[in-house]
Motif scaffolding. Structure first.
Motif, PDB file in Angstrom:
ATOM      1  N   GLY A 297     -39.202-102.193  22.864  1.00 54.37           N
ATOM      2  CA  GLY A 297     -37.787-101.885  22.710  1.00 54.37           C
ATOM      3  C   GLY A 297     -36.949-103.120  22.434  1.00 54.37           C
ATOM      4  N   ARG A 298     -35.661-103.007  22.731  1.00 57.33           N
ATOM      5  CA  ARG A 298     -34.701-104.075  22.428  1.00 57.33           C
ATOM      6  C   ARG A 298     -34.445-104.955  23.645  1.00 57.33           C
ATOM      7  NH1 ARG A 298     -33.215-104.563  17.689  1.00 57.33           N
ATOM      8  NH2 ARG A 298     -31.284-105.649  18.127  1.00 57.33           N
ATOM      9  N   PHE A 299     -34.468-106.252  23.411  1.00 55.15           N
ATOM     10  CA  PHE A 299     -34.122-107.278  24.399  1.00 55.15           C
ATOM     11  C   PHE A 299     -34.893-107.142  25.718  1.00 55.15           C
ATOM     12  CE2 PHE A 299     -30.435-106.659  21.624  1.00 55.15           C
ATOM     13  CZ  PHE A 299     -30.331-107.927  21.079  1.00 55.15           C
ATOM     14  N   PRO A 300     -36.217-107.032  25.649  1.00 52.57           N
ATOM     15  CA  PRO A 300     -36.980-106.862  26.893  1.00 52.57           C
ATOM     16  C   PRO A 300     -37.177-108.179  27.645  1.00 52.57           C
ATOM     17  CG  PRO A 300     -38.479-107.032  25.071  1.00 52.57           C
ATOM     18  CD  PRO A 300     -37.080-107.042  24.481  1.00 52.57           C
ATOM     19  N   THR A 301     -37.460-108.050  28.914  1.00 54.21           N
ATOM     20  CA  THR A 301     -37.965-109.167  29.708  1.00 54.21           C
ATOM     21  C   THR A 301     -39.425-108.866  29.969  1.00 54.21           C
ATOM     22  OG1 THR A 301     -35.833-109.607  30.746  1.00 54.21           O
ATOM     23  CG2 THR A 301     -37.793-110.416  31.891  1.00 54.21           C
ATOM     24  N   LEU A 302     -40.293-109.709  29.437  1.00 54.16           N
ATOM     25  CA  LEU A 302     -41.731-109.512  29.590  1.00 54.16           C
ATOM     26  C   LEU A 302     -42.174-110.162  30.896  1.00 54.16           C
ATOM     27  CD1 LEU A 302     -42.843-110.286  25.919  1.00 54.16           C
ATOM     28  CD2 LEU A 302     -42.209-108.093  26.931  1.00 54.16           C
ATOM     29  N   THR A 303     -42.640-109.341  31.815  1.00 54.93           N
ATOM     30  CA  THR A 303     -43.143-109.827  33.094  1.00 54.93           C
ATOM     31  C   THR A 303     -44.644-109.560  33.168  1.00 54.93           C
ATOM     32  OG1 THR A 303     -42.805-107.707  34.198  1.00 54.93           O
ATOM     33  CG2 THR A 303     -40.945-109.273  34.227  1.00 54.93           C
TER      34      THR A 303
ATOM     35  N   PRO B 203     -43.313-117.150  33.239  1.00 58.51           N
ATOM     36  CA  PRO B 203     -44.553-117.924  33.144  1.00 58.51           C
ATOM     37  C   PRO B 203     -45.786-117.103  33.512  1.00 58.51           C
ATOM     38  CG  PRO B 203     -42.843-119.252  34.149  1.00 58.51           C
ATOM     39  CD  PRO B 203     -42.300-117.844  34.034  1.00 58.51           C
ATOM     40  N   ALA B 204     -45.670-116.218  34.494  1.00 58.05           N
ATOM     41  CA  ALA B 204     -46.809-115.379  34.884  1.00 58.05           C
ATOM     42  C   ALA B 204     -47.209-114.449  33.738  1.00 58.05           C
ATOM     43  CB  ALA B 204     -46.480-114.576  36.137  1.00 58.05           C
TER      44      ALA B 204
END
Length: 127
Positions: free
Chosen positions: A21-27, A60-61
């Motif tokens: 999707g849009r503007f995700p935060t990848l964790t 970083p993870a």
């Protein structure tokens, strides 16, 4: 923390497509969730296309997970498709810092990304 919605699909020729999707935060948790969805769809080593709209951020993870052995053992290549100029720079930085064991490329066009990923299909990838 709830896992954001991600759409994971398998193309007819065996490429995994993960749309964040849009503007995700990848964790790490999001990538582990996505990895689990993809493993339930198709086992084995597969090329992966990641689709992101706008800019993204990541932890970083998440970098360590995406470049680690567990993910790398199941990935032949990774293409990121984005529509925001900063994405390419971020992708280059992250793949330079945490070097995955598989080829990675950035694209602004899904057709070109899929064409490149098809060159990384293994004989068992086809359904």
């Amino acid at each position: 923390m709830p896992i954001p919605n991600v759409h994971v699909a398998l193309t007819s020729d065996g490429i995994v497509v993960a749309d964040f999707g849009r503007f995700p935060t990848l964790t790490k948790e999001l990538l582990e969730h996505t990895f689990g969805l993809r493993q339930r769809m198709a086992s084995g080593r597969r090329p992966v296309m990641v689709v992101i709209g706008g800019a993204f951020s990541s932890t970083p993870a998440a970098h360590r997970f995406a470049s680690g052995r567990r993910y790398g053992d199941h990935t032949t290549a990774l293409a990121m498709v984005g529509d925001y100029a900063v994405c390419e720079a971020l992708f280059s930085l992250f793949t330079h810092l945490d070097k995955p064991a598989f080829p990675c490329r950035y694209f602004s066009n899904t057709d070109k990304a899929l064409a490149w990923l098809r060159t990384h299909l293994e004989p068992t990838d086809h359904r």
